[in-house]
Design an enzyme around this catalytic site. Structure first.
Site, PDB file in Angstrom:
ATOM      1  N   LYS A 112       0.825  -1.215   0.000  1.00  0.00           N
ATOM      2  CA  LYS A 112       0.000   0.000   0.000  1.00  0.00           C
ATOM      3  C   LYS A 112       0.852   1.255   0.000  1.00  0.00           C
ATOM      4  CE  LYS A 112      -4.448  -1.480   1.701  1.00  0.00           C
ATOM      5  NZ  LYS A 112      -5.462  -1.429   2.739  1.00  0.00           N
ATOM      6  N   LYS A 195      -4.960  -9.824  -6.867  1.00  0.00           N
ATOM      7  CA  LYS A 195      -6.197  -9.999  -6.111  1.00  0.00           C
ATOM      8  C   LYS A 195      -7.290  -9.056  -6.623  1.00  0.00           C
ATOM      9  CE  LYS A 195      -6.643  -7.919  -2.063  1.00  0.00           C
ATOM     10  NZ  LYS A 195      -6.679  -7.487  -0.670  1.00  0.00           N
ATOM     11  N   LYS A 198     -11.152  -3.600  -4.242  1.00  0.00           N
ATOM     12  CA  LYS A 198     -11.965  -2.388  -4.357  1.00  0.00           C
ATOM     13  C   LYS A 198     -11.136  -1.234  -4.875  1.00  0.00           C
ATOM     14  CE  LYS A 198     -14.003  -3.169   0.122  1.00  0.00           C
ATOM     15  NZ  LYS A 198     -13.657  -2.828   1.497  1.00  0.00           N
TER      16      LYS A 198
HETATM   17  P1  TYM Z   1     -10.893  -5.916   3.759  1.00  0.00           P
HETATM   18  O1  TYM Z   1     -11.907  -4.865   4.044  1.00  0.00           O
HETATM   19  O2  TYM Z   1      -9.813  -5.588   2.780  1.00  0.00           O
HETATM   20  O3  TYM Z   1     -11.602  -7.235   3.243  1.00  0.00           O
HETATM   21  C1  TYM Z   1     -12.649  -7.870   3.966  1.00  0.00           C
HETATM   22  C2  TYM Z   1     -12.545  -9.378   3.812  1.00  0.00           C
HETATM   23  O4  TYM Z   1     -12.592  -9.749   2.426  1.00  0.00           O
HETATM   24  C3  TYM Z   1     -11.490 -10.605   2.118  1.00  0.00           C
HETATM   25  N1  TYM Z   1     -11.093 -10.342   0.715  1.00  0.00           N
HETATM   26  C4  TYM Z   1     -10.926 -11.304  -0.212  1.00  0.00           C
HETATM   27  N2  TYM Z   1     -11.078 -12.637  -0.158  1.00  0.00           N
HETATM   28  C5  TYM Z   1     -10.849 -13.338  -1.296  1.00  0.00           C
HETATM   29  N3  TYM Z   1     -10.486 -12.756  -2.475  1.00  0.00           N
HETATM   30  C6  TYM Z   1     -10.338 -11.419  -2.578  1.00  0.00           C
HETATM   31  N4  TYM Z   1     -10.005 -10.869  -3.743  1.00  0.00           N
HETATM   32  C7  TYM Z   1     -10.553 -10.614  -1.408  1.00  0.00           C
HETATM   33  N5  TYM Z   1     -10.491  -9.283  -1.144  1.00  0.00           N
HETATM   34  C8  TYM Z   1     -10.813  -9.137   0.152  1.00  0.00           C
HETATM   35  C9  TYM Z   1     -10.389 -10.195   3.090  1.00  0.00           C
HETATM   36  O5  TYM Z   1      -9.446 -11.230   3.267  1.00  0.00           O
HETATM   37  C10 TYM Z   1     -11.186  -9.935   4.349  1.00  0.00           C
HETATM   38  O6  TYM Z   1     -11.437 -11.117   5.057  1.00  0.00           O
HETATM   39  N6  TYM Z   1      -7.816  -5.736   7.674  1.00  0.00           N
HETATM   40  C11 TYM Z   1      -9.069  -6.257   7.216  1.00  0.00           C
HETATM   41  C12 TYM Z   1     -10.259  -5.852   8.064  1.00  0.00           C
HETATM   42  C13 TYM Z   1     -10.116  -6.140   9.516  1.00  0.00           C
HETATM   43  C14 TYM Z   1     -10.243  -7.415  10.140  1.00  0.00           C
HETATM   44  C15 TYM Z   1     -10.068  -7.164  11.524  1.00  0.00           C
HETATM   45  C16 TYM Z   1     -10.449  -8.699   9.651  1.00  0.00           C
HETATM   46  C17 TYM Z   1      -9.905  -5.224  10.492  1.00  0.00           C
HETATM   47  N7  TYM Z   1      -9.868  -5.835  11.713  1.00  0.00           N
HETATM   48  C18 TYM Z   1     -10.107  -8.232  12.457  1.00  0.00           C
HETATM   49  C19 TYM Z   1     -10.486  -9.758  10.575  1.00  0.00           C
HETATM   50  C20 TYM Z   1     -10.317  -9.505  11.956  1.00  0.00           C
HETATM   51  C21 TYM Z   1      -9.318  -5.741   5.799  1.00  0.00           C
HETATM   52  O7  TYM Z   1      -8.785  -4.722   5.383  1.00  0.00           O
HETATM   53  O8  TYM Z   1     -10.243  -6.440   5.111  1.00  0.00           O
END
Ligand code: TYM
Length: 333
Positions: A112, A195, A198
């Protein structure tokens, strides 16, 4: 009974990757034995600049989507992270437990920040400490995520272990990632080695959970593929990332094994396959997108769901974090 915790950033619109990699797993888990807490991580969102009004709007939009996907505010605790102060209190303690070297190894920070490390917010750097706090504030032990989050979960275990060691008590339990193997990493429609995200500049790289039938059909039609027909066995797709990704998506939305999908389409070119894939996606996403719009029509009701969720979350996390503060040596609040 164990506790399950997961979060999603309320930035942009959730993609098919978020849905297949995480959200549909959340919905399935809330019918099990364990208590589930699902969080819209607005504190994480502001590690990169967010327009305030847009953040408010997107937080509601994400809440509406989760409800539309089937998250039940009765069976699960659904809330916004900034609504529960325990997260930031524990995150500060973890800022003082985690080591600089640990955070410097985080590949997501490196991706990032890129070459711009001097300019990004300090929040982006300590982001994984807040994520560890999210989970440990609930003594959660199971965390459903896509595989891009695994390194952060390993760090969360390292932080817990160091805290327990430094303060001489087994206070924070180990956490276990719950990853759906078949759709742990849904890839971009333009580049099967990246991947689906968004934040990709091209909207044609992803399916958004609010896309209309026409848009889904046109994105799938334009999805990158290769000239060879679909093979008979999955192993033959090892070097064909775009084809593998589309087969994976087809399998996930129709609830079949990937091999079964090949059984149906082996020998066929991508034209007919893509048509069926678009149809399957529309059948799956159309009703979710419709329900999301309905939930968004009643903003006061949405806000109430999140406020109630935050109060229930606070009742669990407040005492756990208060005990962590006592262990650290703080006077009672
Ligand atoms: P975030 O908002 O980027 O994504 C949310 C969830 O979606 C999954 N994901 C994917 N899975 C498969 N293929 C993809 N292309 C893909 N893009 C996103 C992510 O793995 C995630 O599970 N840091 C985290 C949010 C967070 C969190 C937490 C998660 C904050 N605190 C505590 C678990 C526990 C994040 O940015 O997810």
């Amino acid at each position: 009974m164990a506790r399950i915790f997961s979060g999603i950033q309320p930035t942009g619109i959730a993609t098919l990757g978020n849905y297949l990699g995480a959200l549909r797993n959340w919905v399935a888990l809330q019918d099990g034995e364990d208590e589930c807490a699902f969080c819209l991580v607005d504190l994480h969102a502001i590690t990169v600049w967010q327009d305030p009004e847009a953040l408010r709007q997107q937080t509601r939009q994400m809440a509406a989507l989760l409800l539309a996907c089937g998250i039940s505010p009765e069976r699960s605790i659904l809330f916004h992270q900034s609504g529960v102060s325990a997260h930031t209190r524990l995150a500060w303690i973890f800022n003082c437990v985690a080591r600089m070297g640990w955070l410097k190894r985080m590949t997501q920070f490196k991706d990032k920040a890129g070459k711009n490390q001097e300019e990004v917010s300090t929040g982006l750097f300590v982001y994984p400490n807040l994520m560890a706090a999210d989970i440990h504030a609930y003594h959660a032990t199971k965390v459903p995520v896509g595989d891009d989050q695994l390194q952060h979960l390993e760090l969360a275990n390292d932080i817990a272990e160091k805290f327990n060691h430094d303060y001489g008590v087994p206070f924070f339990p180990r956490i276990e990632p719950l990853v759906l193997k078949e759709s742990a990493r849904v890839m971009s429609l333009r580049d099967g080695t990246k991947k689906m995200s968004k934040s990709d500049p091209s909207d044609f790289s992803r399916i958004n959970m609010t896309d209309s039938a026409d848009i889904i059909a046109s994105k799938i039609r334009k999805a990158k593929t290769d000239p060879a027909p679909l093979p008979e066995r999955m192993e033959e797709l090892a070097e064909r990332p775009e084809a593998r990704n589309l087969v994976g998506i087809f399998a996930a939305v129709t609830g079949q094994a990937q091999q079964q999908v090949l059984g149906q389409f082996a020998g066929s070119g991508f034209g007919p396959f893509k048509e069926k894939l678009a149809e399957a996606l529309v059948v799956h996403i159309g009703p979710i997108s419709q329900r999301t719009r309905e939930y968004l029509d009643d903003v006061p009701a949405l806000d109430r769901v999140l406020r109630d969720g935050a109060a229930r979350a606070e009742a669990i996390a407040g005492p756990i974090v208060a005990e962590a503060e006592r262990l650290v040596g703080f006077l009672p609040r």
